[in-house]
Structures are given as C-alpha cells and as structure tokens.
Motif scaffolding. Structure first.
Motif, short mmCIF file in Angstrom:
data_model
loop_
_atom_site.label_atom_id
_atom_site.label_comp_id
_atom_site.label_asym_id
_atom_site.label_seq_id
_atom_site.Cartn_x
_atom_site.Cartn_y
_atom_site.Cartn_z
N UNK A 43 0.83 -1.21 0.00
CA UNK A 43 0.00 0.00 0.00
C UNK A 43 0.86 1.25 0.00
N UNK A 44 1.90 1.24 0.84
CA UNK A 44 2.80 2.39 0.91
C UNK A 44 3.60 2.54 -0.38
N UNK A 45 4.06 1.42 -0.94
CA UNK A 45 4.85 1.50 -2.18
C UNK A 45 3.99 2.06 -3.33
N UNK A 46 2.73 1.64 -3.40
CA UNK A 46 1.84 2.19 -4.45
C UNK A 46 1.74 3.70 -4.32
N UNK A 47 1.57 4.18 -3.08
CA UNK A 47 1.43 5.62 -2.84
C UNK A 47 2.72 6.35 -3.19
N UNK A 48 3.85 5.82 -2.75
CA UNK A 48 5.13 6.50 -2.99
C UNK A 48 5.48 6.49 -4.48
N UNK A 49 5.08 5.42 -5.19
CA UNK A 49 5.28 5.40 -6.65
C UNK A 49 4.43 6.49 -7.29
N UNK A 50 3.17 6.61 -6.84
CA UNK A 50 2.28 7.63 -7.38
C UNK A 50 2.76 9.05 -7.11
N UNK A 51 3.44 9.23 -5.98
CA UNK A 51 3.97 10.55 -5.61
C UNK A 51 5.35 10.79 -6.20
N UNK A 52 5.83 9.82 -6.97
CA UNK A 52 7.15 9.93 -7.62
C UNK A 52 8.28 10.09 -6.60
N UNK B 64 -3.04 5.92 -1.68
CA UNK B 64 -2.72 6.97 -2.65
C UNK B 64 -3.94 7.82 -3.00
N UNK B 65 -5.08 7.56 -2.36
CA UNK B 65 -6.30 8.30 -2.67
C UNK B 65 -6.59 9.34 -1.58
N UNK B 66 -7.27 10.43 -1.93
CA UNK B 66 -7.46 11.53 -0.96
C UNK B 66 -8.29 11.17 0.27
N UNK B 184 -16.58 4.63 12.90
CA UNK B 184 -15.96 3.33 12.63
C UNK B 184 -15.42 3.27 11.20
N UNK B 185 -16.17 3.84 10.26
CA UNK B 185 -15.73 3.84 8.85
C UNK B 185 -14.42 4.61 8.69
N UNK B 186 -14.32 5.74 9.39
CA UNK B 186 -13.08 6.53 9.31
C UNK B 186 -11.90 5.73 9.86
N UNK B 187 -12.12 5.03 10.97
CA UNK B 187 -11.03 4.22 11.54
C UNK B 187 -10.61 3.13 10.56
N UNK B 188 -11.59 2.45 9.97
CA UNK B 188 -11.28 1.33 9.07
C UNK B 188 -10.64 1.85 7.77
N UNK B 189 -11.12 3.00 7.29
CA UNK B 189 -10.63 3.52 6.00
C UNK B 189 -9.22 4.07 6.08
N UNK B 190 -8.73 4.30 7.29
CA UNK B 190 -7.38 4.88 7.45
C UNK B 190 -6.32 3.83 7.14
N UNK B 191 -5.51 4.04 6.09
CA UNK B 191 -4.48 3.04 5.76
C UNK B 191 -3.40 2.98 6.83
N UNK B 192 -2.94 1.80 7.11
CA UNK B 192 -1.96 1.58 8.19
C UNK B 192 -0.67 2.36 7.96
N UNK B 301 -12.73 11.62 -3.15
CA UNK B 301 -11.92 10.46 -3.54
C UNK B 301 -11.75 10.34 -5.05
N UNK B 302 -12.54 11.12 -5.81
CA UNK B 302 -12.36 11.09 -7.26
C UNK B 302 -11.19 11.94 -7.69
N UNK B 303 -10.80 12.89 -6.83
CA UNK B 303 -9.73 13.81 -7.18
C UNK B 303 -8.38 13.14 -6.96
N UNK B 304 -7.37 13.70 -7.62
CA UNK B 304 -6.01 13.19 -7.44
C UNK B 304 -5.55 13.55 -6.04
N UNK B 305 -4.84 12.63 -5.39
CA UNK B 305 -4.34 12.89 -4.05
C UNK B 305 -3.30 14.00 -4.07
N UNK B 306 -3.39 14.93 -3.11
CA UNK B 306 -2.33 15.94 -3.03
C UNK B 306 -1.05 15.30 -2.54
N UNK B 307 0.09 15.89 -2.90
CA UNK B 307 1.36 15.37 -2.41
C UNK B 307 1.40 15.52 -0.91
#
Lengths: 110, 322
Positions: A43-52, B64-66, B184-192, B301-307
């Motif tokens: 998951x982290x690698x996908x994100x870091x690849x996307x962020x270049x 990688x999603x917002x 609960x959804x916010x907790x689950x949706x948060x990537x580790x 979530x449709x938008x590109x994730x900000x750096x």
C-alpha cells in the motif's frame, strides 16, 4: 512525514531493495520496533510510486521468485533530505536545552 | 511479472485482475518470504494484511487516494473525540429524559441503560488502543463499538415496531447509530502506512478527549450552553487550517461531525416541527449532513491525491540509481 514513509525512504537511501528486503531493512533500522506487513508495505509502495518519491529500478527472478527492486527518485531523495534535516535540527535543539543549566525551583521547603 | 492466478496464494488472488497481473507474482514472492518459518498467527496476520490491501484496491481506499489520506489524519481524533463524547454520555445517563435514552433522541431510538454503559465503555477502547500504539486493535474496537450501538438501538426499537408508523422508519434509521458508524468507517478507511505512530502524535489525544468530554458534558442541555459543542467544533476546524496538511480541516470536520449529529439532531428536528415543516422535509433536513458527507467523500476520492510531503527545494528530475 509519517514513520512508515520515513522508514521506507531511509531503507532505500543507500541502494535499491525488493519488497522482502525492505521489510527486513525496516525492522533493522527501527531496531525491531516496527515490523511492516506485506499488505501495508505494498500500500505504501503504491502511494510512494504515485507521488514519484520512489521508482522501480529493475525486475528479476531469483531462486524462482519474482523480485522487483525499488529505488529513491530525485524527488524522494530531496524529501528524505529535508525530513532528516528537520529531525536533526529538532534533536540538536533538544540537546542544547538539556545541556543548559536548570533554574533552581523557587519557594521550596526551607 | 504475471503469473497464473491459480498458482498465487489465496490472499493475492483477491486483488483486482489488472493489479494482480502487474504485481501478483512479486507480492506472492514477498508473502512467501515473510511467512517462511513463521507461526500460524503470523501467517494469518500476513494474509489478512494482503487481503485488506486487496479490498482497498477494489474499493478505492488505497493510501494513494485523498479520502483514505483524510481518514488517516482523522483516525487519531476519532478515537479521542469518540472517547470524550461517550464518557460525557455516560456521565449524563442518570439525567436523561425519558429514562434510558441517549442523545436527546426520543424513546424509540434510545437504548437500555446497560446497553448505554456497554457501548459507552466500548467507545473508550479505541483511544486506549491508539495510545498504546495498537492501531489494528483500535480499528477492531471501533467496529465493535459502532456495531454495539446499532445492535443496542435495534434491540430497543424492535419490540416497539408495532407502535411505529411506516413513515417514521426513515427517521428511526437515521438515528440508529449512523454517526457512530461514520466514526468506525473513518477508523477502518485509514491506511496503516499513513497512521501516526509517533509518541508526540499520541500525546495530544488525551487533551482532545478531555476537551470533547468537557464541551459535551457541559453543553448537552438546551439553553445558552447548548452552543458549546458547536463552538468547540468550529474552533477545532479553524485550528486545523493552521496545519500544513491540506486535508487536515476535512479530517477534523469528519471527526467532529458525529458529535454534532448526536448533540443536535433531535433539536433540529424539534425546530423543524415547530417551524411547521412536513415530516418528509424534516427528515430531509436532519439527513442532510450525513448525505452531504457521503457525497463529499465520493467527490473527494475522485480527485487526485495531493502530495503528502513536498520537498523543501526543487528536486532534480532524474531517478537516482545505484
């Protein structure tokens, strides 16, 4: 920068590594405090690849297993450098303050 | 690096086809290395982690999603705010009217006193888990607590279903723990990989929990102090704009929204009734915040994730290799 991102970028700072190599290196860097699981890593690698911040360096087959090696991009190196500088300045300030003489407490017991 | 799907381990086969064809062989190799000579619990944990990542890929909740990035920023606050709100609810339990209800909601959407104690205490567990750095446990406790709220409300409601008009079902469904499900959804949706595990990050959470507890404990009664919860939420979102992360105000808003819903839904309903709005219009007004949140999450979530971390100086364009 969150700790998993910092650990991955640090693990890639000296040379490209494949997925399992990254997991082992992260455990070493964090002195065993952080153990990244396969799903979290990719998951982290996908994100870091996307962020270049990282890129795929090469792919090869070793011992019958597919290996993809990841490396830092210039942008990733710059981000890691900036984060290391930030951590260094915080640590230096903490050490400077710890070395400073502590003021005596006022109004203590006679 | 494509491989026959049937030769891949089961968790890897759960990835979407395109992702599996591009990354399946490599993920399977890493999984095999990570589970070699590992104990059964460790193998199960590795497999569950891959399955969770595959599910994220299928549902658009990858890191990688917002929205998942906002959820990761919100998750620590969710644990703190939920604990503070629940503790305040337990404190005022003996003073609720009619007895046995919570949130100022009417009796049919309430819950029994034992149910209120169990759910209130359950919502304190995610904060304890986060403070201990156990994010997986925090997610499990969050899902359990939200499920317990829904179950307790349904257990209270079902024996009285005969008393309910069919056109009341919509408002009852709105009140059956949906705010807690959002937590609960916010907790689950948060990537580790995006969750803050640092001790400084965790150190502020008891303060956030205490602030929520004080505003919710003082501001639950109708009257001048009734605006305290709203004022606290506005201040929290305003403070979020001082942070560098662009998604942080969204994260804070998502974390405090359930507190606002729990605190004001019944009051807004009363205002609507007193203003002469029809039943359908009243339901639409009370449902608006959650409906807008769902639409907002989908649009975000449709938008590109900000750096997440822009470098301090202009980076060189080439890739560094060794």
């Amino acid at each position: 920068m969150q700790e998993p991102t910092l650990l991955i970028l640090t693990a890639l700072a000296d040379r490209p590594r494949h997925g399992y190599g990254l997991m082992q290196e992260i455990a070493t860097i964090s002195a065993g405090r952080y153990r990244m699981r396969t799903g979290t890593l990719y998951g982290a690698l996908d994100r870091l690849l996307g962020q270049n911040l990282i890129a795929v360096d090469r792919e090869e087959i070793a011992d019958g297993r597919a290996r993809r090696f990841y490396t830092l991009t210039g942008q990733g190196r710059a981000a890691l450098t900036a984060e290391a500088e930030r951590l260094r300045s915080v640590a230096a300030e903490a050490e400077r303050r710890l070395r400073a003489p502590r003021p005596r407490l006022q109004g203590g017991a006679a | 690096m494509s491989t026959e799907p049937t030769r891949l381990p089961f968790p890897v086969r759960l990835y979407p086809r395109a992702y599996r064809e591009a990354n399946g062989a490599e993920t399977a190799a890493t999984y095999a290395d990570a589970t070699a000579r590992a104990s059964l619990p460790a193998r199960i944990a590795e497999g569950a982690g891959i399955a969770a990542h595959a599910l994220r890929m299928r549902t658009g909740l990858g890191s990688d999603r917002p929205f998942p990035q906002a959820a990761a920023l919100a998750a620590p606050l969710v644990a703190a705010v939920a604990a503070g709100q629940s503790a305040a609810q337990l404190l005022r339990l003996p003073h609720t009217s009619p007895p046995g209800t919570l949130d100022g909601l009417h009796q049919l959407a309430g819950m029994s006193v034992p149910g209120a104690w169990i759910t209130g205490l359950l919502w304190c567990l995610p904060l304890l888990a986060v403070l201990a750095g156990r994010w997986t446990a925090a997610k499990v406790f969050g899902v359990l607590a939200a499920s317990a709220v829904a179950a307790a409300r349904l257990a209270w409601f079902l024996p009285r279903v005969a008393e309910v008009q069919f056109d009341q079902l919509a408002s009852l469904l709105l009140e059956v723990g949906l705010p807690q499900l959002l937590w609960a959804f916010l907790l689950v949706a948060a990537p580790r990989d995006l969750l803050d595990t640092s001790p400084p990050g965790r150190a502020t959470l008891p303060v956030a929990a205490l602030a929520t507890y004080v505003t919710a404990a003082v501001g639950w009664r109708p009257g001048p102090l009734g605006v305290l919860v709203l004022a606290g939420a506005v201040v929290a979102v305003a403070l979020a704009f001082t942070r560098r992360e662009r998604l942080y105000p969204v994260a804070v808003l998502l974390a405090v929204l359930p507190v606002l819903l729990v605190s004001y839904t019944s009051q807004v309903t009363l205002w609507c009734w007193n203003a002469g709005l029809s039943y359908d219009a009243t339901v639409a007004v009370t449902a608006l915040p959650l409906a807008a949140t769902v639409v907002g999450i989908l649009l975000l979530n449709r938008r590109r994730a900000p750096d997440v971390q822009p470098p301090a100086s202009p980076p060189p364009a080439d890739t560094v290799t060794f």
